[in-house]
Design a protein around this motif. Structure first.
Motif, PDB file in Angstrom:
ATOM      1  N   VAL A   1       0.093   5.317   2.745  1.00  0.00           N
ATOM      2  CA  VAL A   1       1.527   5.442   2.503  1.00  0.00           C
ATOM      3  C   VAL A   1       1.747   6.594   1.540  1.00  0.00           C
ATOM      4  O   VAL A   1       0.810   7.045   0.872  1.00  0.00           O
ATOM      5  CB  VAL A   1       2.135   4.138   1.918  1.00  0.00           C
ATOM      6  CG1 VAL A   1       2.040   2.994   2.910  1.00  0.00           C
ATOM      7  CG2 VAL A   1       1.482   3.765   0.594  1.00  0.00           C
ATOM      8  N   LEU A   2       2.990   7.063   1.473  1.00  0.00           N
ATOM      9  CA  LEU A   2       3.318   8.069   0.469  1.00  0.00           C
ATOM     10  C   LEU A   2       4.595   7.671  -0.241  1.00  0.00           C
ATOM     11  O   LEU A   2       5.448   6.981   0.313  1.00  0.00           O
ATOM     12  CB  LEU A   2       3.432   9.470   1.065  1.00  0.00           C
ATOM     13  CG  LEU A   2       4.597   9.840   1.969  1.00  0.00           C
ATOM     14  CD1 LEU A   2       5.898  10.065   1.205  1.00  0.00           C
ATOM     15  CD2 LEU A   2       4.246  11.091   2.744  1.00  0.00           C
ATOM     16  N   VAL A   3       4.677   8.093  -1.482  1.00  0.00           N
ATOM     17  CA  VAL A   3       5.883   7.900  -2.289  1.00  0.00           C
ATOM     18  C   VAL A   3       6.031   9.148  -3.151  1.00  0.00           C
ATOM     19  O   VAL A   3       5.044   9.745  -3.571  1.00  0.00           O
ATOM     20  CB  VAL A   3       5.809   6.597  -3.133  1.00  0.00           C
ATOM     21  CG1 VAL A   3       4.705   6.649  -4.168  1.00  0.00           C
ATOM     22  CG2 VAL A   3       7.153   6.271  -3.764  1.00  0.00           C
TER      23      VAL A   3
ATOM     24  N   GLU B   1       3.385  11.074 -16.078  1.00  0.00           N
ATOM     25  CA  GLU B   1       2.019  11.228 -16.599  1.00  0.00           C
ATOM     26  C   GLU B   1       1.138  10.047 -16.223  1.00  0.00           C
ATOM     27  O   GLU B   1      -0.030  10.215 -15.879  1.00  0.00           O
ATOM     28  CB  GLU B   1       2.025  11.443 -18.109  1.00  0.00           C
ATOM     29  CG  GLU B   1       2.460  12.833 -18.520  1.00  0.00           C
ATOM     30  CD  GLU B   1       1.596  13.940 -17.918  1.00  0.00           C
ATOM     31  OE1 GLU B   1       0.361  13.797 -17.855  1.00  0.00           O
ATOM     32  OE2 GLU B   1       2.177  14.962 -17.503  1.00  0.00           O
ATOM     33  N   ALA B   2       1.691   8.837 -16.281  1.00  0.00           N
ATOM     34  CA  ALA B   2       0.906   7.656 -15.917  1.00  0.00           C
ATOM     35  C   ALA B   2       0.499   7.710 -14.451  1.00  0.00           C
ATOM     36  O   ALA B   2      -0.656   7.434 -14.102  1.00  0.00           O
ATOM     37  CB  ALA B   2       1.691   6.384 -16.209  1.00  0.00           C
ATOM     38  N   PHE B   3       1.420   8.066 -13.566  1.00  0.00           N
ATOM     39  CA  PHE B   3       1.102   8.160 -12.136  1.00  0.00           C
ATOM     40  C   PHE B   3       0.228   9.375 -11.832  1.00  0.00           C
ATOM     41  O   PHE B   3      -0.552   9.353 -10.898  1.00  0.00           O
ATOM     42  CB  PHE B   3       2.379   8.207 -11.294  1.00  0.00           C
ATOM     43  CG  PHE B   3       2.978   6.853 -11.071  1.00  0.00           C
ATOM     44  CD1 PHE B   3       2.583   6.077  -9.990  1.00  0.00           C
ATOM     45  CD2 PHE B   3       3.928   6.342 -11.937  1.00  0.00           C
ATOM     46  CE1 PHE B   3       3.122   4.821  -9.774  1.00  0.00           C
ATOM     47  CE2 PHE B   3       4.478   5.083 -11.735  1.00  0.00           C
ATOM     48  CZ  PHE B   3       4.071   4.323 -10.658  1.00  0.00           C
ATOM     49  N   ARG B   4       0.325  10.426 -12.633  1.00  0.00           N
ATOM     50  CA  ARG B   4      -0.489  11.619 -12.426  1.00  0.00           C
ATOM     51  C   ARG B   4      -1.962  11.329 -12.692  1.00  0.00           C
ATOM     52  O   ARG B   4      -2.840  11.871 -12.022  1.00  0.00           O
ATOM     53  CB  ARG B   4      -0.015  12.758 -13.339  1.00  0.00           C
ATOM     54  CG  ARG B   4      -0.683  14.099 -13.041  1.00  0.00           C
ATOM     55  CD  ARG B   4      -0.213  15.184 -13.989  1.00  0.00           C
ATOM     56  NE  ARG B   4      -0.637  14.973 -15.353  1.00  0.00           N
ATOM     57  CZ  ARG B   4      -1.870  15.196 -15.805  1.00  0.00           C
ATOM     58  NH1 ARG B   4      -2.806  15.610 -14.999  1.00  0.00           N
ATOM     59  NH2 ARG B   4      -2.162  14.983 -17.071  1.00  0.00           N
TER      60      ARG B   4
ATOM     61  N   GLU C   1      -4.834   2.411  -3.678  1.00  0.00           N
ATOM     62  CA  GLU C   1      -5.665   3.366  -4.391  1.00  0.00           C
ATOM     63  C   GLU C   1      -5.132   4.758  -4.069  1.00  0.00           C
ATOM     64  O   GLU C   1      -5.000   5.122  -2.894  1.00  0.00           O
ATOM     65  CB  GLU C   1      -7.119   3.253  -3.948  1.00  0.00           C
ATOM     66  CG  GLU C   1      -8.048   4.156  -4.714  1.00  0.00           C
ATOM     67  CD  GLU C   1      -9.493   3.940  -4.333  1.00  0.00           C
ATOM     68  OE1 GLU C   1     -10.287   4.876  -4.560  1.00  0.00           O
ATOM     69  OE2 GLU C   1      -9.842   2.865  -3.804  1.00  0.00           O
ATOM     70  N   VAL C   2      -4.802   5.515  -5.106  1.00  0.00           N
ATOM     71  CA  VAL C   2      -4.249   6.857  -4.902  1.00  0.00           C
ATOM     72  C   VAL C   2      -5.352   7.767  -4.378  1.00  0.00           C
ATOM     73  O   VAL C   2      -6.428   7.854  -4.954  1.00  0.00           O
ATOM     74  CB  VAL C   2      -3.640   7.421  -6.206  1.00  0.00           C
ATOM     75  CG1 VAL C   2      -3.126   8.837  -5.995  1.00  0.00           C
ATOM     76  CG2 VAL C   2      -2.523   6.508  -6.711  1.00  0.00           C
ATOM     77  N   ARG C   3      -5.095   8.420  -3.253  1.00  0.00           N
ATOM     78  CA  ARG C   3      -6.064   9.312  -2.602  1.00  0.00           C
ATOM     79  C   ARG C   3      -5.773  10.781  -2.861  1.00  0.00           C
ATOM     80  O   ARG C   3      -6.690  11.577  -3.034  1.00  0.00           O
ATOM     81  CB  ARG C   3      -6.087   9.060  -1.094  1.00  0.00           C
ATOM     82  CG  ARG C   3      -6.637   7.730  -0.717  1.00  0.00           C
ATOM     83  CD  ARG C   3      -8.096   7.717  -1.023  1.00  0.00           C
ATOM     84  NE  ARG C   3      -8.694   6.474  -0.574  1.00  0.00           N
ATOM     85  CZ  ARG C   3      -9.833   6.043  -1.017  1.00  0.00           C
ATOM     86  NH1 ARG C   3     -10.506   6.736  -1.907  1.00  0.00           N
ATOM     87  NH2 ARG C   3     -10.335   4.912  -0.581  1.00  0.00           N
TER      88      ARG C   3
ATOM     89  N   ALA D   1      -1.432   7.231  -0.931  1.00  0.00           N
ATOM     90  CA  ALA D   1      -2.258   6.119  -1.392  1.00  0.00           C
ATOM     91  C   ALA D   1      -2.751   5.275  -0.223  1.00  0.00           C
ATOM     92  O   ALA D   1      -2.020   5.068   0.754  1.00  0.00           O
ATOM     93  CB  ALA D   1      -1.453   5.253  -2.364  1.00  0.00           C
ATOM     94  N   GLU D   2      -3.985   4.787  -0.357  1.00  0.00           N
ATOM     95  CA  GLU D   2      -4.560   3.899   0.647  1.00  0.00           C
ATOM     96  C   GLU D   2      -4.266   2.455   0.273  1.00  0.00           C
ATOM     97  O   GLU D   2      -4.531   2.023  -0.848  1.00  0.00           O
ATOM     98  CB  GLU D   2      -6.060   4.104   0.757  1.00  0.00           C
ATOM     99  CG  GLU D   2      -6.691   3.275   1.851  1.00  0.00           C
ATOM    100  CD  GLU D   2      -8.144   3.627   2.122  1.00  0.00           C
ATOM    101  OE1 GLU D   2      -8.791   2.823   2.837  1.00  0.00           O
ATOM    102  OE2 GLU D   2      -8.635   4.654   1.633  1.00  0.00           O
ATOM    103  N   VAL D   3      -3.711   1.718   1.210  1.00  0.00           N
ATOM    104  CA  VAL D   3      -3.333   0.329   0.971  1.00  0.00           C
ATOM    105  C   VAL D   3      -4.594  -0.535   0.961  1.00  0.00           C
ATOM    106  O   VAL D   3      -5.396  -0.498   1.887  1.00  0.00           O
ATOM    107  CB  VAL D   3      -2.333  -0.154   2.045  1.00  0.00           C
ATOM    108  CG1 VAL D   3      -1.975  -1.621   1.825  1.00  0.00           C
ATOM    109  CG2 VAL D   3      -1.084   0.721   2.034  1.00  0.00           C
ATOM    110  N   ARG D   4      -4.746  -1.337  -0.112  1.00  0.00           N
ATOM    111  CA  ARG D   4      -5.907  -2.214  -0.279  1.00  0.00           C
ATOM    112  C   ARG D   4      -5.583  -3.683  -0.044  1.00  0.00           C
ATOM    113  O   ARG D   4      -6.405  -4.430   0.450  1.00  0.00           O
ATOM    114  CB  ARG D   4      -6.492  -2.053  -1.688  1.00  0.00           C
ATOM    115  CG  ARG D   4      -6.993  -0.679  -1.987  1.00  0.00           C
ATOM    116  CD  ARG D   4      -8.065  -0.329  -1.031  1.00  0.00           C
ATOM    117  NE  ARG D   4      -8.914   0.696  -1.599  1.00  0.00           N
ATOM    118  CZ  ARG D   4      -9.952   1.178  -0.976  1.00  0.00           C
ATOM    119  NH1 ARG D   4     -10.286   0.725   0.208  1.00  0.00           N
ATOM    120  NH2 ARG D   4     -10.663   2.117  -1.518  1.00  0.00           N
ATOM    121  N   ASN D   5      -4.398  -4.098  -0.463  1.00  0.00           N
ATOM    122  CA  ASN D   5      -3.949  -5.485  -0.322  1.00  0.00           C
ATOM    123  C   ASN D   5      -2.472  -5.468   0.027  1.00  0.00           C
ATOM    124  O   ASN D   5      -1.746  -4.585  -0.421  1.00  0.00           O
ATOM    125  CB  ASN D   5      -4.115  -6.269  -1.633  1.00  0.00           C
ATOM    126  CG  ASN D   5      -5.556  -6.433  -2.033  1.00  0.00           C
ATOM    127  OD1 ASN D   5      -6.330  -7.035  -1.313  1.00  0.00           O
ATOM    128  ND2 ASN D   5      -5.922  -5.880  -3.184  1.00  0.00           N
TER     129      ASN D   5
END
Length: 162
Positions: free
Chosen positions: A53-55, A65-68, A122-124, A137-141
Protein backbone atom coordinates in the motif's frame (compact mmCIF):
# COMPACT_ATOMS: atom_id res chain seq x y z
CA UNK A 1 -20.00 26.03 -10.54
CA UNK A 2 -17.46 25.71 -13.32
CA UNK A 3 -13.81 26.30 -12.60
CA UNK A 4 -11.87 27.67 -15.55
CA UNK A 5 -8.61 26.05 -16.53
CA UNK A 6 -5.71 27.77 -14.91
CA UNK A 7 -2.24 27.22 -13.66
CA UNK A 8 -2.52 28.59 -10.13
CA UNK A 9 -2.44 26.62 -6.89
CA UNK A 10 -6.03 27.63 -6.07
CA UNK A 11 -7.31 26.07 -9.29
CA UNK A 12 -5.29 22.92 -8.65
CA UNK A 13 -6.68 22.62 -5.10
CA UNK A 14 -10.24 23.21 -6.33
CA UNK A 15 -9.83 20.49 -8.95
CA UNK A 16 -8.38 17.97 -6.49
CA UNK A 17 -11.21 18.70 -4.04
CA UNK A 18 -13.57 17.25 -6.66
CA UNK A 19 -12.00 13.80 -6.24
CA UNK A 20 -13.74 11.73 -3.55
CA UNK A 21 -11.57 9.39 -1.50
CA UNK A 22 -11.57 7.36 1.66
CA UNK A 23 -9.85 8.53 4.83
CA UNK A 24 -7.11 6.80 6.83
CA UNK A 25 -5.07 7.46 9.93
CA UNK A 26 -1.45 6.33 9.71
CA UNK A 27 0.50 5.76 12.94
CA UNK A 28 4.07 4.89 13.87
CA UNK A 29 6.48 5.12 16.78
CA UNK A 30 9.71 7.09 16.92
CA UNK A 31 13.04 5.71 18.20
CA UNK A 32 11.97 6.40 21.82
CA UNK A 33 8.67 4.56 21.35
CA UNK A 34 6.49 7.70 21.25
CA UNK A 35 3.44 7.44 18.97
CA UNK A 36 2.94 9.73 15.97
CA UNK A 37 0.19 9.88 13.38
CA UNK A 38 -1.59 11.76 10.64
CA UNK A 39 -4.81 11.73 8.63
CA UNK A 40 -4.57 11.06 4.90
CA UNK A 41 -6.83 10.78 1.92
CA UNK A 42 -3.90 9.94 -0.37
CA UNK A 43 -3.86 6.18 0.20
CA UNK A 44 -4.20 3.20 -2.12
CA UNK A 45 -3.20 -0.37 -2.76
CA UNK A 46 -0.13 -0.85 -4.95
CA UNK A 47 0.32 -4.61 -5.29
CA UNK A 48 -1.28 -7.90 -4.27
CA UNK A 49 1.93 -9.96 -4.43
CA UNK A 50 3.53 -8.81 -2.26
CA UNK A 51 0.69 -6.90 -0.57
CA UNK A 52 1.79 -3.26 -0.80
CA UNK A 53 0.00 0.00 0.00
CA UNK A 54 1.04 3.62 -0.22
CA UNK A 55 0.22 6.68 1.82
CA UNK A 56 1.42 10.24 1.27
CA UNK A 57 2.72 12.50 4.04
CA UNK A 58 3.52 16.23 3.87
CA UNK A 59 7.13 17.07 4.65
CA UNK A 60 5.80 19.85 6.90
CA UNK A 61 3.83 17.44 9.12
CA UNK A 62 4.89 17.20 12.77
CA UNK A 63 5.11 13.43 12.36
CA UNK A 64 7.33 13.61 9.26
CA UNK A 65 10.61 12.79 11.06
CA UNK A 66 9.08 9.82 12.87
CA UNK A 67 7.72 8.35 9.62
CA UNK A 68 10.96 9.19 7.78
CA UNK A 69 12.99 7.04 10.15
CA UNK A 70 10.56 4.32 11.27
CA UNK A 71 10.56 0.90 9.61
CA UNK A 72 6.93 0.18 10.53
CA UNK A 73 3.54 1.86 10.41
CA UNK A 74 -0.12 1.02 10.85
CA UNK A 75 -2.93 2.29 8.66
CA UNK A 76 -6.54 2.43 9.86
CA UNK A 77 -9.33 2.91 7.30
CA UNK A 78 -11.85 5.15 9.05
CA UNK A 79 -15.56 4.50 9.36
CA UNK A 80 -18.20 7.16 8.72
CA UNK A 81 -18.65 7.87 12.44
CA UNK A 82 -14.95 8.58 13.08
CA UNK A 83 -14.84 12.20 11.94
CA UNK A 84 -13.47 13.27 15.34
CA UNK A 85 -10.49 10.93 14.92
CA UNK A 86 -9.89 12.20 11.38
CA UNK A 87 -9.95 15.83 12.53
CA UNK A 88 -7.71 15.18 15.53
CA UNK A 89 -5.02 13.58 13.38
CA UNK A 90 -5.38 16.20 10.63
CA UNK A 91 -4.70 19.04 13.09
CA UNK A 92 -1.12 20.21 13.43
CA UNK A 93 0.32 20.14 16.95
CA UNK A 94 -0.94 18.77 20.23
CA UNK A 95 -0.92 15.23 21.58
CA UNK A 96 -3.13 13.37 19.13
CA UNK A 97 -3.08 10.24 21.27
CA UNK A 98 -4.14 11.86 24.59
CA UNK A 99 -7.40 10.37 25.80
CA UNK A 100 -7.90 8.44 22.57
CA UNK A 101 -8.33 4.67 22.69
CA UNK A 102 -5.97 2.78 20.41
CA UNK A 103 -5.61 -0.94 20.01
CA UNK A 104 -2.23 -2.63 20.16
CA UNK A 105 -1.41 -4.67 17.08
CA UNK A 106 0.56 -7.95 16.95
CA UNK A 107 3.86 -6.30 15.94
CA UNK A 108 3.54 -3.31 18.29
CA UNK A 109 1.66 -0.87 16.05
CA UNK A 110 -1.35 1.20 17.04
CA UNK A 111 -4.72 0.88 15.30
CA UNK A 112 -7.93 2.86 15.58
CA UNK A 113 -10.67 0.79 17.27
CA UNK A 114 -13.83 0.62 15.18
CA UNK A 115 -11.95 1.23 11.93
CA UNK A 116 -13.19 -0.59 8.83
CA UNK A 117 -9.76 -2.09 8.34
CA UNK A 118 -6.41 -1.92 10.09
CA UNK A 119 -3.12 -2.88 8.46
CA UNK A 120 0.17 -3.29 10.23
CA UNK A 121 2.96 -2.68 7.74
CA UNK A 122 6.70 -2.68 7.17
CA UNK A 123 7.90 0.38 5.26
CA UNK A 124 9.69 -0.74 2.07
CA UNK A 125 10.33 2.50 0.18
CA UNK A 126 10.10 6.24 0.50
CA UNK A 127 9.83 8.49 -2.54
CA UNK A 128 10.09 12.25 -2.27
CA UNK A 129 7.48 13.86 -4.51
CA UNK A 130 7.29 17.64 -4.33
CA UNK A 131 6.25 18.71 -0.83
CA UNK A 132 5.29 15.15 0.20
CA UNK A 133 6.91 11.78 0.73
CA UNK A 134 5.23 8.64 -0.59
CA UNK A 135 5.55 5.76 1.88
CA UNK A 136 5.28 2.33 0.27
CA UNK A 137 4.65 -0.36 2.86
CA UNK A 138 4.20 -4.12 2.86
CA UNK A 139 1.15 -5.29 4.77
CA UNK A 140 2.02 -7.79 7.54
CA UNK A 141 -1.24 -8.11 9.49
CA UNK A 142 -4.82 -7.07 8.80
CA UNK A 143 -8.04 -6.72 10.75
CA UNK A 144 -11.34 -6.18 8.97
CA UNK A 145 -14.36 -4.63 10.65
CA UNK A 146 -17.95 -3.87 9.71
CA UNK A 147 -19.36 -0.50 8.81
CA UNK A 148 -19.48 2.16 6.15
CA UNK A 149 -16.60 4.37 5.00
CA UNK A 150 -15.89 8.00 5.67
CA UNK A 151 -15.47 9.95 2.43
CA UNK A 152 -13.42 13.09 1.86
CA UNK A 153 -14.85 15.37 -0.83
CA UNK A 154 -14.89 19.12 -1.34
CA UNK A 155 -12.38 19.55 1.51
CA UNK A 156 -14.93 18.08 3.97
CA UNK A 157 -15.71 14.71 5.55
CA UNK A 158 -18.92 13.01 4.38
CA UNK A 159 -20.97 9.82 4.68
CA UNK A 160 -21.95 7.76 1.64
CA UNK A 161 -25.56 8.05 0.52
CA UNK A 162 -27.72 4.95 0.41
Amino acid sequence: MTVELGYGIDEFRATMARFASGVVVATTRDAEGNPHGFTASSFCSVSLDPPLVLVCLAKTANSYEAFRSSSTCAISILAEDQVGVARRFATKGGDKFAGAPFMSLPEGGLGVPGALGVMECEVRDRHVAGDHVILVAEVRNVRVGPGRPMVYFGSEFHRLGD
